[in-house]
Design a protein around this motif. Structure first.
Motif, PDB file in Angstrom:
ATOM      1  N   HIS A  80     -27.077 -20.790 -30.377  1.00 43.32           N
ATOM      2  CA  HIS A  80     -25.918 -20.282 -30.845  1.00 43.32           C
ATOM      3  C   HIS A  80     -24.911 -19.939 -29.658  1.00 43.32           C
ATOM      4  CE1 HIS A  80     -22.875 -19.116 -33.757  1.00 43.32           C
ATOM      5  NE2 HIS A  80     -22.988 -17.662 -33.265  1.00 43.32           N
ATOM      6  N   MET A 130     -28.008 -16.734 -28.529  1.00 48.52           N
ATOM      7  CA  MET A 130     -29.146 -16.708 -29.720  1.00 48.52           C
ATOM      8  C   MET A 130     -29.777 -18.014 -29.579  1.00 48.52           C
ATOM      9  SD  MET A 130     -28.774 -16.074 -33.685  1.00 48.52           S
ATOM     10  CE  MET A 130     -28.190 -14.587 -33.571  1.00 48.52           C
ATOM     11  N   VAL A 170     -32.935 -20.720 -31.589  1.00 55.65           N
ATOM     12  CA  VAL A 170     -34.059 -20.839 -32.804  1.00 55.65           C
ATOM     13  C   VAL A 170     -34.766 -22.224 -32.673  1.00 55.65           C
ATOM     14  CG1 VAL A 170     -34.275 -20.979 -35.173  1.00 55.65           C
ATOM     15  CG2 VAL A 170     -32.648 -19.460 -34.366  1.00 55.65           C
ATOM     16  N   ALA A 201     -30.756 -18.992 -37.685  1.00 55.21           N
ATOM     17  CA  ALA A 201     -29.724 -18.235 -36.970  1.00 55.21           C
ATOM     18  C   ALA A 201     -28.991 -17.476 -37.575  1.00 55.21           C
ATOM     19  CB  ALA A 201     -29.088 -19.197 -35.994  1.00 55.21           C
ATOM     20  N   ASN A 243     -31.365 -14.967 -40.353  1.00 60.41           N
ATOM     21  CA  ASN A 243     -32.363 -14.166 -39.735  1.00 60.41           C
ATOM     22  C   ASN A 243     -33.735 -13.928 -40.799  1.00 60.41           C
ATOM     23  OD1 ASN A 243     -33.671 -12.416 -37.959  1.00 60.41           O
ATOM     24  ND2 ASN A 243     -32.641 -10.726 -38.406  1.00 60.41           N
ATOM     25  N   ARG A 262     -36.891 -16.959 -33.740  1.00 59.48           N
ATOM     26  CA  ARG A 262     -35.496 -16.669 -33.513  1.00 59.48           C
ATOM     27  C   ARG A 262     -35.324 -15.583 -32.481  1.00 59.48           C
ATOM     28  NH1 ARG A 262     -31.701 -12.749 -35.454  1.00 59.48           N
ATOM     29  NH2 ARG A 262     -29.519 -13.682 -35.983  1.00 59.48           N
TER      30      ARG A 262
END
Length: 307
Positions: free
Chosen positions: A155, A165, A167, A192, A195, A282
């Motif tokens: 992300h 971010m 994952v 993402a 969570n 994550r």
């Protein structure tokens, strides 16, 4: 030739803050002379890294790298967001992720791994010296399946495979590879956004579940509910809680009319085989790091001699 002991390497590392392998080389190059080794590291520019080692590094990038049956996430931190836009730093993060895919998620093994003629630890120290900010390889995680795919999603990506971010999601299946990869990416995007804390209720920390039960029970005791009623209400409340924090029970972000478990089951038709989510990771940049707050106006005033 002087004998270089582990204690000597440890002392030099504590004095300079430079990596263990570089300290060992410095001592070897200087016949065990501590001061000469310190000077040698300074001349190499590595001591610049030590001077910056005390600064809080809470910015940076999350790197993700996958290859078929395996995937990794790494977090490399810097002091400022500005460095995350530096091409050298971006290349460093991608390189660290590629190394992690080969050697695994152990931080020390990643640091010790060779990239060309230098170790990853040396490459990080060189970047610190060149860019002028403290940097740390904070953490790494890997997932692997024997059959299926490990998919990723980044992300706020600044370059392919690196962003704020990341994952990775591992799917075990013998089904059609492209459809499986598509589902994997959708699930990674879901993780993402939503969570989840665990795959299912069994994966939750028992102390967290216990605390949730106690909070719910106390809430209804204060309302004067009898204990036998409270027990039923708490069980119902836990089911709601599981839907919020367990991946398989969460509402699927791509179609919130169904749960993630239902979405996976439905996708099995296109994939042509059963699908099992075996794990997910994550990483959000800087989570858990206590950032230092500064009063810029006060700093300017102090620098000018005013209070």
């Amino acid at each position: 030739m002087a004998t270089i002991t582990a204690a000597m390497v440890k002392d030099l590392r504590e004095t300079t803050g430079v990596g263990m392998m570089d300290c060992k080389q410095a001592l070897a190059e200087n016949q065990g002379d501590m001061q000469a080794a310190i000077d040698w590291l300074r001349k190499k520019g590595l001591s610049k890294a030590a001077k910056k080692a005390g600064r809080v590094a809470a910015e940076g990038l999350i790197g993700a790298h996958t290859a078929g049956l395996k995937g990794v996430l790494v977090e490399v931190n810097s002091e400022t967001d500005f460095v995350a836009r530096n091409e050298q730093f971006q290349g460093l993060v991608k390189m660290v992720a590629q190394v992690a895919l080969k050697v695994g998620a152990d931080i020390e093994k990643i640091k010790a791994a060779k990239v060309g003629s230098v170790t990853v630890e040396t490459a990080i120290a060189d970047a610190i010296a060149t860019i002028g900010e403290n940097m740390t390889l904070r953490r790494a995680a890997s997932l692997e399946v024997t059959k299926g795919v490990v998919s990723s999603y980044v992300h706020n990506a600044v370059i392919e495979g690196a962003g704020k971010m990341g994952v990775i999601v591992a799917l075990e299946s013998t089904g059609e590879a492209d459809e499986l990869a598509h589902l994997g990416r959708q699930l990674a995007m879901h993780v993402a956004a939503a969570n989840p804390q665990a795959l299912d209720p069994a994966g939750l920390d028992p102390t967290i579940v216990k605390r949730e039960k106690e909070v719910l029970a106390d809430k209804y005791r204060q309302q004067g509910k009898p204990e036998n009623v409270i027990e039923k209400i708490v069980e119902s409340g836990l089911k709601t809680y599981y839907k919020e924090v367990c991946l398989l029970e969460q509402a699927f972000i791509h179609d919130n009319a169904k749960s993630v478990a239902q979405a996976v089951k439905e996708a099995e038709g296109k994939i042509g085989a059963a699908v099992k989510i075996t794990g997910f990771v994550r990483y959000a940049l800087g989570e858990g790091i206590e950032k230092q707050e500064s009063d810029f106006a006060a700093e300017v005033a102090a620098a000018s001699g005013r209070k």
